[in-house]
Enzyme design. Structure first.
Site, short mmCIF file in Angstrom:
data_model
loop_
_atom_site.label_atom_id
_atom_site.label_comp_id
_atom_site.label_asym_id
_atom_site.label_seq_id
_atom_site.Cartn_x
_atom_site.Cartn_y
_atom_site.Cartn_z
CG HIS A 374 -48.01 25.99 24.49
ND1 HIS A 374 -47.86 25.29 23.31
CD2 HIS A 374 -47.45 27.20 24.27
CE1 HIS A 374 -47.22 26.05 22.42
NE2 HIS A 374 -46.97 27.21 22.98
CG HIS A 375 -54.06 28.11 24.67
ND1 HIS A 375 -54.84 28.92 25.45
CD2 HIS A 375 -54.40 26.83 24.98
CE1 HIS A 375 -55.63 28.16 26.22
NE2 HIS A 375 -55.38 26.90 25.96
CD GLU A 376 -47.90 28.85 18.14
OE1 GLU A 376 -46.90 28.98 18.84
OE2 GLU A 376 -48.39 29.82 17.50
CG HIS A 454 -43.40 32.90 23.51
ND1 HIS A 454 -42.14 32.44 23.26
CD2 HIS A 454 -43.49 33.04 24.86
CE1 HIS A 454 -41.49 32.29 24.40
NE2 HIS A 454 -42.29 32.64 25.39
CD GLU A 455 -44.12 33.37 18.61
OE1 GLU A 455 -43.00 33.03 18.98
OE2 GLU A 455 -45.16 32.81 19.00
CD GLU A 473 -40.48 34.61 21.51
OE1 GLU A 473 -41.51 34.77 20.83
OE2 GLU A 473 -39.70 33.67 21.30
CD GLU A 479 -38.19 30.85 19.92
OE1 GLU A 479 -38.95 30.07 20.50
OE2 GLU A 479 -38.59 31.75 19.15
C1 NOJ Z 1 -42.44 29.97 19.27
C2 NOJ Z 1 -42.22 30.18 20.73
O1 NOJ Z 1 -41.35 31.28 20.95
C3 NOJ Z 1 -41.66 28.91 21.31
O2 NOJ Z 1 -41.33 29.09 22.66
C4 NOJ Z 1 -42.65 27.80 21.11
O3 NOJ Z 1 -42.07 26.59 21.55
C5 NOJ Z 1 -43.05 27.65 19.65
N1 NOJ Z 1 -43.39 28.91 19.09
C6 NOJ Z 1 -44.22 26.70 19.46
O4 NOJ Z 1 -45.38 27.25 20.01
CA CA Z 2 -40.71 33.03 19.14
#
Ligand code: NOJ
Ligand code: CA
Length: 675
Positions: A374-376, A454-455, A473, A479
């Site tokens: 995971h890379h936010e 995501h986003e 996404e 969520e």
């Molecule tokens: C939004 C993402 O849609 C979600 O799945 C994730 O847990 C959070 N951001 C944190 O990265």
């Molecule tokens: Ca999201």
């Protein structure tokens, strides 16, 4: 005879001198596109002589060159027909048929500048794109407007399902259902039922190195291409030769026809990856929902989710129940401050002290379970880009094959540092980010890593060209049921298949079993569905990767229902939408790849209904055990969502099942082949 030939030649040359009008039709002859240059280049579309798109302008404007538009006439054209098929490494169906007729039209001005529009007409709709060659005065190009229109007749009598464009929450909005005249600016896929009953969805295919197209309603019924700008206001920066993405209109007499369309994929380029054997569709669990319902934190502390021991516990659970992956969020440094607003904090190679990357990946691999990375980024894409190659290399070293990325900045607030060191704010769907998302996918491929964004930028079928872009996404997912205001309404999953899902796979993350974590009822944050509908989502919302999103303890508490999630595949030989109306209900049947079982998922909006399911999609001469997970008699989503009947019946293709769907309910069925 000689006399006759002369007459024919004369007629032909006359036609060339008059304002030209050209037509091209679909292989079945039902869809007809007419292109002409009266006043300005334009096109229109009919289906069985009924209007789909009325005369609509074509063309574009540049910062430092004359516009392509008024004064351009048709100077040449070329026709072609294609009938071929190709296979997907993974997908809703293995074999895809590409049959279309093509018309390439050249428009030229008196100044000799020229552009082409290439139309492809399929039985399920139309795609067209601009192709601009090198020419005098056009080398480096800055596009400042696109004139493309989609003109809809009687917009007050047409219904549209749409989400707003350029809003702060990117694509994550509750769908609006309105007449077309009431739309301001909308994202695509933009789906509508026209006043004559025809269903259309306007979108684009192969969005590469270009700005995304949104639709801006100018006069009532005139939806104009509105490309998302760079921070300096320019829409697209490119150089000749260039091609725009395909502007697409999926067309069907009924709503279901939209769901069975392969138009978007057919307009994308074949795979650029020769070896796709390392790309792994499959199901996963993860340290995720706990954070969304505030049982855990992403950041460090007493309830930090991403610890070594917790990850090992999830790995054991995954191995026991046959899941391929465990997603772990919150493992890396950066979550302790205001991470939503500050992507500068993230380090993509440094773990928290209580998370041992080597230990957990080795532990998982011994049981055939991979860690999902995971890379936010929180929208700081320069920070991510600087670390990307090391970050993917680290994961590759530890056997990670899939990374979920995230870009949770408000729309218009993607932070980048330009080549002069100046900080700029970009849109998620502008050209800069279109390129940035694809860059992460091609970089990841070098490390045999697949991406789940995501986003994201909206999907435009690029999975065909880059099959390691597994899912994304790009709509309100599960969520929102944890913390969204409001949570996703009962009709949400009955709209998604006809809108967002037409673009491609979505990482919705179905399968919440504890529907009352905040209490049941209509006014809490919770999935506004029955339990059976949560199961149906696995078949209805296609993705090659599907999460079992709830906490292990909630599955352990209902192993009978969990069995369906364990059995349902994520990769299909064949998929058929059987019935549905946008926003009301939908029914899908899919056949697993490398096996003989079929699966059905059906779901409804806030209205209960009775589903009559003909089993004629099953193979004749075969017997099946139907394992049915359906709403109980008194089930309803508000206060009795768990009442579910699990039953088995032997059936054949000749049978018909009568299935009650509760309010916001559903049904999930496995047809296990017996012979
Ligand atoms: C939004 C993402 O849609 C979600 O799945 C994730 O847990 C959070 N951001 C944190 O990265
Ligand atoms: Ca999201």
């Amino acid at each position: 005879m000689k006399y006759l030939i002369i007459i024919l030649v004369t007629i032909f040359s006359c036609a060339k001198i008059q304002a030209a009008s050209l037509t091209v039709s679909s292989p079945d002859g039902k869809i007809v596109v007419t292109v002409d240059d009266k006043q300005q280049p334009n096109y229109k579309i009919t289906l069985e002589n009924k209007t789909v798109i009325s005369a609509s302008k074509l063309g574009m404007a540049f910062k430092s060159a004359d516009s392509f538009g008024k004064g351009f006439v048709i100077s040449a054209n070329n026709k072609n027909s294609v009938k071929t098929s190709w296979t997907q490494p993974w997908g809703e169906r293995k074999n895809v048929i590409d049959q279309h007729n093509e018309l390439l039209v050249t428009f030229t001005s008196t100044k000799e500048s020229h552009f082409n529009v290439r139309f492809r007409v399929f039985d399920d709709g139309v795609g067209f794109r601009y192709e601009v060659a090198k020419q005098k005065g056009l080398d480096q190009v800055e596009i400042t407007d696109e004139f493309t229109e989609f003109v809809i007749e009687n917009p007050k009598d047409a219904t549209a399902w749409w989400i707003p464009a350029r809003g702060w929450n990117r694509y994550e909005y509750v769908y609006n259902t309105t007449d077309i005249a009431s739309i301001d600016r909308a994202h695509t896929p933009f789906t509508a039922k026209l006043s004559n009953g025809i269903h259309i969805s306007i979108h684009e295919a192969a969005l590469v190195d270009y700005a995304a197209m949104t639709l801006d309603q100018q006069r009532p019924g005139t939806l104009k291409a509105d490309l998302t700008p760079w921070s300096d206001g320019v829409l697209v920066k490119t150089k000749t030769d260039f091609k725009s993405p395909w502007r697409t209109i999926q067309i069907s007499k009924d709503a279901v026809g939209l769901l069975n369309s392969d138009l978007i994929l057919n307009l994308n380029e074949p795979s650029k990856l020769e070896d796709t054997s390392w790309i792994e569709p499959g199901k996963y669990v993860g340290i995720w929902w706990g954070m969304h319902i505030s049982e855990n934190t992403w950041g460090s502390g007493d309830i930090h989710g991403a610890t070594t021991s917790e990850t090992k516990r999830y790995m054991d659970f995954a191995a026991k129940h046959g899941f391929a992956g465990v997603l772990v969020e919150g493992w890396n440094i950066g979550w302790d401050g205001d991470w939503y607003h500050n992507g500068d904090l993230f380090n993509f190679t440094k773990t928290y002290d209580d998370f041992d990357l080597k230990a957990v990946t080795e532990y998982g691999l011994k049981q055939n379970v991979r860690l999902i990375g995971h890379h936010e980024t929180s929208g700081n894409v320069s920070n991510y880009r600087d670390q990307m190659s090391d970050a993917y290399a680290l994961y590759e070293k530890h056997g990670v094959r899939q990374v979920k990325t995230g870009y949770v900045a408000d729309a218009g607030n993607i932070k980048r540092v330009d080549e002069h060191g100046i900080v700029r704010k970009e849109w998620h769907d502008g050209q800069f980010m279109v390129n940035e998302y694809l860059h992460s996918v091609t970089e990841a491929a070098k490390h045999k890593i697949s991406i789940n964004t995501h986003e994201p930028i909206k999907d435009t079928g690029l999975r065909r060209t880059y099959p390691n872009w597994l899912a994304r996404e790009g709509a309100r997912g599960q969520e929102f049921n944890a913390w969204g205001t409001p949570p996703n309404p009962p009709e949400h999953a009955a709209i998604l298949p006809f809108t967002r899902m037409l673009a491609g796979p979505m990482d919705f993350t179905p399968g919440i079993f504890n529907l009352g974590f905040n209490g049941l009822g209509a006014d809490t944050n919770r999935p506004q569905t029955t339990l059976a509908k949560q199961l149906a989502l696995y078949v209805v919302l296609y993705s090659p990767i599907q999460m079992a999103a709830d906490l292990p303890r909630n599955y352990e508490a209902n192993l009978a229902a969990f069995q369906f999630i364990k059995d349902v595949p994520t990769d299909w030989q064949e998929s058929k939408a059987i019935a549905g109306e946008v926003g009301d209900f939908v029914v899908f049947a899919r056949k697993e790849r490398n096996g003989n079982d079929w699966f059905v998922g059906a779901l409804t909006d806030e209205n209960a209904r009775e589903l009559t399911l003909k089993l004629d999609f099953l193979e004749a001469n075969k017997r099946y055990e139907a394992q049915i997970y359906r709403d109980g008699k008194k089930a309803n989503w508000i206060d009795n969502p768990y009442e579910m009947i699990i039953e088995q019946k032997e059936v054949t293709a000749k049978d018909i099942l009568q299935l009650p769907l509760a309010t916001s309910g559903g049904v999930a069925i496995r047809f296990k082949a017996l012979n």
